[in-house]
Enzyme design. Structure first.
Site, PDB file in Angstrom:
ATOM      1  N   LYS A 145      48.292  21.987  37.096  1.00 32.21           N
ATOM      2  CA  LYS A 145      47.695  23.179  37.726  1.00 32.21           C
ATOM      3  C   LYS A 145      46.166  23.123  37.625  1.00 32.21           C
ATOM      4  CE  LYS A 145      47.388  27.184  35.157  1.00 32.21           C
ATOM      5  NZ  LYS A 145      46.012  27.639  35.002  1.00 32.21           N
ATOM      6  N   ASN A 146      45.682  22.800  36.427  1.00 39.02           N
ATOM      7  CA  ASN A 146      44.239  22.875  36.211  1.00 39.02           C
ATOM      8  C   ASN A 146      43.460  21.738  36.852  1.00 39.02           C
ATOM      9  OD1 ASN A 146      44.693  25.227  34.902  1.00 39.02           O
ATOM     10  ND2 ASN A 146      44.311  24.453  32.831  1.00 39.02           N
ATOM     11  N   ARG A 180      41.527  33.598  38.195  1.00 33.89           N
ATOM     12  CA  ARG A 180      40.096  33.432  37.931  1.00 33.89           C
ATOM     13  C   ARG A 180      39.544  32.139  38.543  1.00 33.89           C
ATOM     14  NH1 ARG A 180      37.644  33.018  34.278  1.00 33.89           N
ATOM     15  NH2 ARG A 180      36.324  34.787  33.930  1.00 33.89           N
ATOM     16  N   CYS A 240      40.269  38.721  31.363  1.00 35.15           N
ATOM     17  CA  CYS A 240      41.720  38.671  31.488  1.00 35.15           C
ATOM     18  C   CYS A 240      42.299  38.834  30.099  1.00 35.15           C
ATOM     19  CB  CYS A 240      42.181  37.402  32.190  1.00 35.15           C
ATOM     20  SG  CYS A 240      42.114  35.954  31.181  1.00 35.15           S
ATOM     21  N   ARG A 274      35.721  35.993  29.337  1.00 29.33           N
ATOM     22  CA  ARG A 274      35.561  34.878  30.265  1.00 29.33           C
ATOM     23  C   ARG A 274      34.439  35.073  31.288  1.00 29.33           C
ATOM     24  NH1 ARG A 274      41.443  32.615  31.800  1.00 29.33           N
ATOM     25  NH2 ARG A 274      40.207  30.736  32.033  1.00 29.33           N
ATOM     26  N   PRO A 275      33.193  35.140  30.831  1.00 31.04           N
ATOM     27  CA  PRO A 275      32.089  35.297  31.774  1.00 31.04           C
ATOM     28  C   PRO A 275      31.895  34.040  32.648  1.00 31.04           C
ATOM     29  CG  PRO A 275      31.249  34.868  29.559  1.00 31.04           C
ATOM     30  CD  PRO A 275      32.743  35.018  29.435  1.00 31.04           C
ATOM     31  N   VAL A 276      31.135  34.185  33.720  1.00 34.44           N
ATOM     32  CA  VAL A 276      30.847  33.014  34.579  1.00 34.44           C
ATOM     33  C   VAL A 276      29.347  32.736  34.618  1.00 34.44           C
ATOM     34  CG1 VAL A 276      32.922  33.098  36.021  1.00 34.44           C
ATOM     35  CG2 VAL A 276      30.942  34.481  36.666  1.00 34.44           C
ATOM     36  N   ASP A 277      28.638  33.186  33.587  1.00 35.05           N
ATOM     37  CA  ASP A 277      27.178  33.033  33.562  1.00 35.05           C
ATOM     38  C   ASP A 277      26.733  31.571  33.682  1.00 35.05           C
ATOM     39  OD1 ASP A 277      28.477  32.963  30.985  1.00 35.05           O
ATOM     40  OD2 ASP A 277      26.505  32.793  30.061  1.00 35.05           O
ATOM     41  N   LEU A 278      27.491  30.642  33.094  1.00 35.01           N
ATOM     42  CA  LEU A 278      27.063  29.235  33.136  1.00 35.01           C
ATOM     43  C   LEU A 278      27.168  28.674  34.558  1.00 35.01           C
ATOM     44  CD1 LEU A 278      28.790  28.021  29.847  1.00 35.01           C
ATOM     45  CD2 LEU A 278      26.366  28.565  30.177  1.00 35.01           C
ATOM     46  N   ASP A 330      45.185  25.757  25.476  1.00 33.48           N
ATOM     47  CA  ASP A 330      46.367  26.047  26.298  1.00 33.48           C
ATOM     48  C   ASP A 330      47.667  25.589  25.630  1.00 33.48           C
ATOM     49  OD1 ASP A 330      44.582  27.066  28.090  1.00 33.48           O
ATOM     50  OD2 ASP A 330      44.787  25.464  29.571  1.00 33.48           O
ATOM     51  N   ILE A 334      38.170  28.969  21.355  1.00 39.74           N
ATOM     52  CA  ILE A 334      37.727  29.000  22.764  1.00 39.74           C
ATOM     53  C   ILE A 334      37.765  30.420  23.333  1.00 39.74           C
ATOM     54  CG2 ILE A 334      38.058  28.028  25.079  1.00 39.74           C
ATOM     55  CD1 ILE A 334      37.485  25.830  23.057  1.00 39.74           C
ATOM     56  N   ARG A 383      52.760  31.321  37.232  1.00 42.34           N
ATOM     57  CA  ARG A 383      51.420  30.821  37.563  1.00 42.34           C
ATOM     58  C   ARG A 383      51.298  29.356  37.180  1.00 42.34           C
ATOM     59  NH1 ARG A 383      47.081  33.009  34.315  1.00 42.34           N
ATOM     60  NH2 ARG A 383      46.094  31.279  35.366  1.00 42.34           N
TER      61      ARG A 383
HETATM   62  C1  LIG Z   1      41.967  26.776  35.840  1.00 41.72           C
HETATM   63  C2  LIG Z   1      41.573  26.110  34.578  1.00 41.72           C
HETATM   64  O1  LIG Z   1      41.261  24.933  34.555  1.00 41.72           O
HETATM   65  N1  LIG Z   1      41.653  26.834  33.472  1.00 41.72           N
HETATM   66  C3  LIG Z   1      41.328  26.239  32.185  1.00 41.72           C
HETATM   67  C4  LIG Z   1      39.845  26.275  31.988  1.00 41.72           C
HETATM   68  O2  LIG Z   1      39.438  27.638  32.081  1.00 41.72           O
HETATM   69  P1  LIG Z   1      37.899  27.968  32.268  1.00 41.72           P
HETATM   70  O3  LIG Z   1      37.274  26.927  33.101  1.00 41.72           O
HETATM   71  O4  LIG Z   1      37.812  29.388  32.712  1.00 41.72           O
HETATM   72  O5  LIG Z   1      37.394  27.872  30.757  1.00 41.72           O
HETATM   73  P2  LIG Z   1      36.008  27.343  30.223  1.00 41.72           P
HETATM   74  O6  LIG Z   1      36.167  25.942  29.706  1.00 41.72           O
HETATM   75  O7  LIG Z   1      34.988  27.557  31.266  1.00 41.72           O
HETATM   76  O8  LIG Z   1      35.753  28.326  29.031  1.00 41.72           O
HETATM   77  C5  LIG Z   1      35.426  27.874  27.737  1.00 41.72           C
HETATM   78  C6  LIG Z   1      34.668  28.952  27.011  1.00 41.72           C
HETATM   79  O9  LIG Z   1      33.408  29.100  27.633  1.00 41.72           O
HETATM   80  C7  LIG Z   1      33.157  30.452  27.950  1.00 41.72           C
HETATM   81  N2  LIG Z   1      32.343  30.499  29.180  1.00 41.72           N
HETATM   82  C8  LIG Z   1      32.773  29.828  30.275  1.00 41.72           C
HETATM   83  C9  LIG Z   1      32.044  29.860  31.452  1.00 41.72           C
HETATM   84  C10 LIG Z   1      30.854  30.607  31.468  1.00 41.72           C
HETATM   85  O10 LIG Z   1      30.166  30.692  32.476  1.00 41.72           O
HETATM   86  N3  LIG Z   1      30.470  31.256  30.344  1.00 41.72           N
HETATM   87  C11 LIG Z   1      31.186  31.202  29.185  1.00 41.72           C
HETATM   88  O11 LIG Z   1      30.794  31.831  28.198  1.00 41.72           O
HETATM   89  C12 LIG Z   1      34.552  31.052  28.128  1.00 41.72           C
HETATM   90  O12 LIG Z   1      34.545  32.454  27.988  1.00 41.72           O
HETATM   91  C13 LIG Z   1      35.314  30.338  27.037  1.00 41.72           C
HETATM   92  O13 LIG Z   1      35.080  30.984  25.817  1.00 41.72           O
HETATM   93  O14 LIG Z   1      39.531  25.742  30.703  1.00 41.72           O
HETATM   94  C14 LIG Z   1      40.094  26.494  29.603  1.00 41.72           C
HETATM   95  C15 LIG Z   1      39.601  25.847  28.326  1.00 41.72           C
HETATM   96  O15 LIG Z   1      40.086  24.581  28.194  1.00 41.72           O
HETATM   97  C16 LIG Z   1      41.609  26.503  29.724  1.00 41.72           C
HETATM   98  O16 LIG Z   1      42.121  27.367  28.720  1.00 41.72           O
HETATM   99  C17 LIG Z   1      42.039  27.012  31.080  1.00 41.72           C
HETATM  100  O17 LIG Z   1      43.431  26.797  31.248  1.00 41.72           O
HETATM  101  C1  LIG Z   2      44.289  30.042  30.694  1.00 43.89           C
HETATM  102  C2  LIG Z   2      44.923  29.322  31.616  1.00 43.89           C
HETATM  103  O1  LIG Z   2      44.675  29.332  32.939  1.00 43.89           O
HETATM  104  P1  LIG Z   2      43.555  30.111  33.780  1.00 43.89           P
HETATM  105  O2  LIG Z   2      42.223  29.525  33.408  1.00 43.89           O
HETATM  106  O3  LIG Z   2      43.921  29.781  35.180  1.00 43.89           O
HETATM  107  O4  LIG Z   2      43.677  31.560  33.416  1.00 43.89           O
HETATM  108  C3  LIG Z   2      45.998  28.382  31.242  1.00 43.89           C
HETATM  109  O5  LIG Z   2      46.354  27.534  32.099  1.00 43.89           O
HETATM  110  O6  LIG Z   2      46.526  28.464  30.112  1.00 43.89           O
END
Ligand SMILES: CC(=O)N[C@H]1[C@@H](OP(=O)(O)OP(=O)(O)OC[C@H]2O[C@@H](n3ccc(=O)[nH]c3=O)[C@H](O)[C@@H]2O)O[C@H](CO)[C@@H](O)[C@@H]1O
Ligand SMILES: C=C(OP(=O)(O)O)C(=O)O
Length: 421
Positions: free
Chosen positions: A22-23, A93, A117, A122-126, A308, A330, A400
């Site tokens: 999926k990822n 997301r 969630c 889970r911010p997207v600032d980066l 995960d 994480i 999902r």
């Molecule tokens: C669809 C997908 O591939 N999902 C995976 C992806 O989620 P996702 O890509 O959302 O997770 P990230 O690796 O980005 O997040 C890691 C950490 O960084 C933080 N963060 C992230 C982005 C940002 O802009 N700012 C920030 O602070 C997050 O809140 C978290 O604490 O990687 C996670 C960590 O391996 C997995 O659990 C999810 O299954």
């Molecule tokens: C957290 C997960 O996915 P998502 O980033 O899509 O929420 C996951 O696959 O366990």
């Protein structure tokens, strides 16, 4: 809403086919926005997240076909609409992964902010900071990210240093950089196998990327990308989930299509716990040796122990001999399964980011509630070992990320069924 009913105590044995990840599939689907030629993905899993991403890309204007029988997704055509609406982004997301490709190819995007969630904020600032460094102008308005490249130009290559290892941000910026003007360097990039899979797909589309598999990706932007056909790598989390499911029943499963290198640190943790993992020609064999032993784990970015897999491993530890300390680094709220496992007789004390699991001789079946994707499946794993009947409610989370999980487990000997409702 569907429920899953399990009657525990059956030993699992046999072969389970592992689907495409999926990822990996989600970012790979977003590459369809980087070219007007066809991107064909094979080994595609039939999951609700994949359908959501397909719906989003179709809304942007792509022709999206997913043939579940042949496990093939084809994406074709150009985007005509640049908005990712709240209704789709709140469901998944990973929808935010369209931001980088839309900006890079069309110079504009309006994407709903994903919000938090169950597992964390889970911010997207980066993602946003990186795109700004590449010249994008970004404003937040009414819950939306409004982004554009000024004067109809292109994104510009930049040196982007991630202050935190982030998979999605690495993927978004990697895709954006392929069509940027000049060189982009992504430093402290995430190294998940799904990112390397994305990079290899982009290479096959004509992108120029160095450092694949490392934490420093260097991307030389090109003027355009072309279509490709790419097989999606196997789902290491699905495979790890089945390894835990087999082990908790004292069983032996061949995880068909899986590769051991994709497990990272999970290999060592499972082996220390008493699960033999052997690489074979057509997959990985996971066999419980004798008893299960308590093992401490801490979640980390790849190649560390995957967040995960944390909930599934905790279910396994719930019946292991001795204690196990599980630390989640994480996500700040990824212990939602703890109270549910406790209802099944597990002895777990969670405090802050750590949980101490003291193994018990047996779990007992109970009605439980699924709160997120991996929490759901950890309750199924616990149910496979529990005495009596477990009913996991609210399993839409499960769909999902797991394709026909109850059918796959039933074929390996589990007494499990879906109750439609
Ligand atoms: C669809 C997908 O591939 N999902 C995976 C992806 O989620 P996702 O890509 O959302 O997770 P990230 O690796 O980005 O997040 C890691 C950490 O960084 C933080 N963060 C992230 C982005 C940002 O802009 N700012 C920030 O602070 C997050 O809140 C978290 O604490 O990687 C996670 C960590 O391996 C997995 O659990 C999810 O299954
Ligand atoms: C957290 C997960 O996915 P998502 O980033 O899509 O929420 C996951 O696959 O366990």
């Amino acid at each position: 809403m569907d429920r899953i009913r399990i009657r525990g105590g059956r030993r699992l044995e046999g072969r389970i086919a592992i689907g495409g990840a999926k990822n990996a599939a989600l970012p790979l689907m977003a590459t369809g926005l980087l070219t007007h030629e066809a991107v064909v993905l094979t080994n595609a899993p039939a999951l609700s997240d994949i359908a959501t991403m397909g719906g989003l890309l179709a809304q942007h204007g792509l022709r999206v076909e997913h043939d579940t029988a042949s496990r093939r997704i084809s994406l074709d055509g150009a985007a005509t609409d640049f908005e990712a609406p709240y209704d789709l982004v709140r469901k998944m997301r990973a929808s935010v992964l369209v931001l980088g490709p839309l900006l890079a190819r069309y110079g504009q995007a309006r994407v709903s902010l994903p919000g938090g969630c169950a597992i964390g904020t889970r911010p997207v600032d980066l993602h946003l900071k990186g795109l700004e460094q590449m010249g994008a102008v970004i404003e937040l308005d009414a819950g939306y990210i409004n982004a554009r490249v000024p004067d109809g130009g292109r994104l510009k290559g930049a040196r982007i240093l991630f202050t935190q290892v982030a998979a999605g941000a690495t993927e978004n910026l990697l895709m954006a950089a392929t069509l940027a003007e000049g060189t982009t360097e992504l430093v402290n990039a995430a190294r998940e196998p799904e990112i390397s899979d994305l990079a290899h797909c982009l290479l096959s589309m004509g992108a120029r990327i160095e450092g694949i598999g490392t934490d420093r990706l260097v991307i030389e932007g090109v003027d355009s990308l072309h279509g490709t056909a790419h097989p999606i790598l196997p789902d290491r989390i699905e495979a790890g989930t089945f390894a835990c499911a087999g082990a908790i029943t004292g069983g032996e499963l061949l995880l068909e299509g899986m590769r051991l290198d994709l497990f990272g640190a999970c290999t060592r943790s499972l082996r220390e716990a008493g699960v033999e993992l052997l690489e074979e020609a057509d997959g990985v064999r996971a066999r419980r040796l004798n008893g299960l032993h308590g093992v401490d784990v801490m979640t980390e970015p790849f190649p560390g122990f995957a967040t995960d897999m944390q909930a599934q491993f905790m279910a396994l530890m719930a019946v292991a001999e001795g204690a196990s300390m599980i630390t989640e680094t994480i996500f700040e709220n990824r212990f939602m399964h703890v109270p549910e496992l406790t209802r099944m007789g597990a002895r777990i004390n969670a405090h802050g980011s750590s949980a101490i699991v003291r193994g018990v001789g047996k779990l007992s079946g109970a009605p439980v509630m699924a709160t997120d994707l991996r929490a759901s499946v950890s309750l199924i794993i616990a149910g496979l070992a529990a005495e009596g009947e477990t009913v996991v409610n609210r399993v839409y989370h499960l769909d999902r990320g797991y394709e026909r999980v109850e059918q796959k487990l039933a074929a390996a000997g589990a007494d499990i069924e879906r109750i439609a409702g």
